[in-house]
Design a protein around this motif. Structure first.
Motif, PDB file in Angstrom:
ATOM      1  N   SER A  98      -0.747   7.255  34.384  1.00  0.00           N
ATOM      2  CA  SER A  98       0.724   7.743  34.232  1.00  0.00           C
ATOM      3  C   SER A  98      -0.213   8.190  33.666  1.00  0.00           C
ATOM      4  O   SER A  98      -1.098   8.647  32.829  1.00  0.00           O
ATOM      5  N   ILE A  99       0.232  10.064  33.532  1.00  0.00           N
ATOM      6  CA  ILE A  99       0.379  10.990  33.500  1.00  0.00           C
ATOM      7  C   ILE A  99       1.201  11.385  31.754  1.00  0.00           C
ATOM      8  O   ILE A  99       2.355  12.068  31.772  1.00  0.00           O
ATOM      9  N   TYR A 100       1.142  11.871  30.319  1.00  0.00           N
ATOM     10  CA  TYR A 100       1.623  12.245  29.767  1.00  0.00           C
ATOM     11  C   TYR A 100       1.090  13.689  29.375  1.00  0.00           C
ATOM     12  O   TYR A 100       0.208  13.269  28.680  1.00  0.00           O
ATOM     13  N   SER A 101       2.296  14.298  28.686  1.00  0.00           N
ATOM     14  CA  SER A 101       2.326  15.096  27.489  1.00  0.00           C
ATOM     15  C   SER A 101       1.586  15.117  26.357  1.00  0.00           C
ATOM     16  O   SER A 101       2.717  14.333  26.314  1.00  0.00           O
ATOM     17  N   LEU A 102       1.283  15.811  25.597  1.00  0.00           N
ATOM     18  CA  LEU A 102       0.773  15.418  24.472  1.00  0.00           C
ATOM     19  C   LEU A 102       1.739  17.170  23.880  1.00  0.00           C
ATOM     20  O   LEU A 102       0.566  18.123  23.892  1.00  0.00           O
ATOM     21  N   VAL A 103       2.097  16.750  22.502  1.00  0.00           N
ATOM     22  CA  VAL A 103       2.357  17.625  21.328  1.00  0.00           C
ATOM     23  C   VAL A 103       2.115  17.015  20.336  1.00  0.00           C
ATOM     24  O   VAL A 103       2.306  15.243  20.081  1.00  0.00           O
ATOM     25  N   LYS A 104       2.346  18.446  18.735  1.00  0.00           N
ATOM     26  CA  LYS A 104       2.138  17.750  18.551  1.00  0.00           C
ATOM     27  C   LYS A 104       3.127  17.274  16.983  1.00  0.00           C
ATOM     28  O   LYS A 104       4.716  17.842  17.964  1.00  0.00           O
TER      29      LYS A 104
END
Length: 113
Positions: A98-104
Motif C-alpha cells: 500500500s502507498i499513502y501520501s503523507l501530509v502534515k
C-alpha cells in the motif's frame, strides 16, 4: 548511509512530497529528494520483497532512488511520523503493498479552511 531517527525527522520535516509505503514493514519515500528511508531493522527482511522486485513499476522506480537506512524499526518510524504531525491521505494498494501520501496536520487544516 545510516542516520538516526532524529536526523530522519529533521530531513523530512519540511518535505513537500512524502509517501509511506507499507509492505508488512514501513518505508518512507521523499519524492523531492528522491530518497527512500528504510528502517535498519528491515535489513535483509524478505517482507519488503514486493517493493524491491525490480520487475514491478514501484520496484523499478525505487531502484533509481537514493537509499538511506534509519536506525529504528518500522514501528518506531511510524511513531516518529505520527509525533511529527503527519497524517496519511490518498491510498493506493494492491495485494503486495500500500502507498499513502503523507501530509502534515497543519497542511490538512489549511486545506479545510
Amino acid at each position: 548511509m545510516t542516520i538516526s531517527l532524529n536526523e530522519f525527522a529533521d530531513r523530512i520535516l519540511n518535505s513537500e512530497e512524502l509517501y509511506l509505503l507499507i509492505c508488512t514493514e514501513a518505508i518512507v519515500y521523499d519524492s523531492i529528494s528522491k530518497t527512500v528511508y528504510l528502517p535498519l531493522a528491515t535489513h535483509n527482511n524478505t517482507n519488503l520483497n514486493p517493493l524491491a522486485d525490480f520487475r514491478t513499476p514501484m520496484g523499478h522506480f525505487l531502484l533509481w532512488s537514493r537509499h538511506t537506512e534509519v536506525v529504528c524499526t518500522s514501528g518506531e518510524l511510524l511513531n516518529s511520523l505520527y509525533s511529527l504531525g503527519f497524517k496519511v491521505r490518498d491510498s493506493q494498494s494492491n495485494r503486495d503493498y500500500s502507498i499513502y501520501s503523507l501530509v502534515k496536520q497543519a497542511d490538512t487544516l489549511k486545506t479545510a479552511i
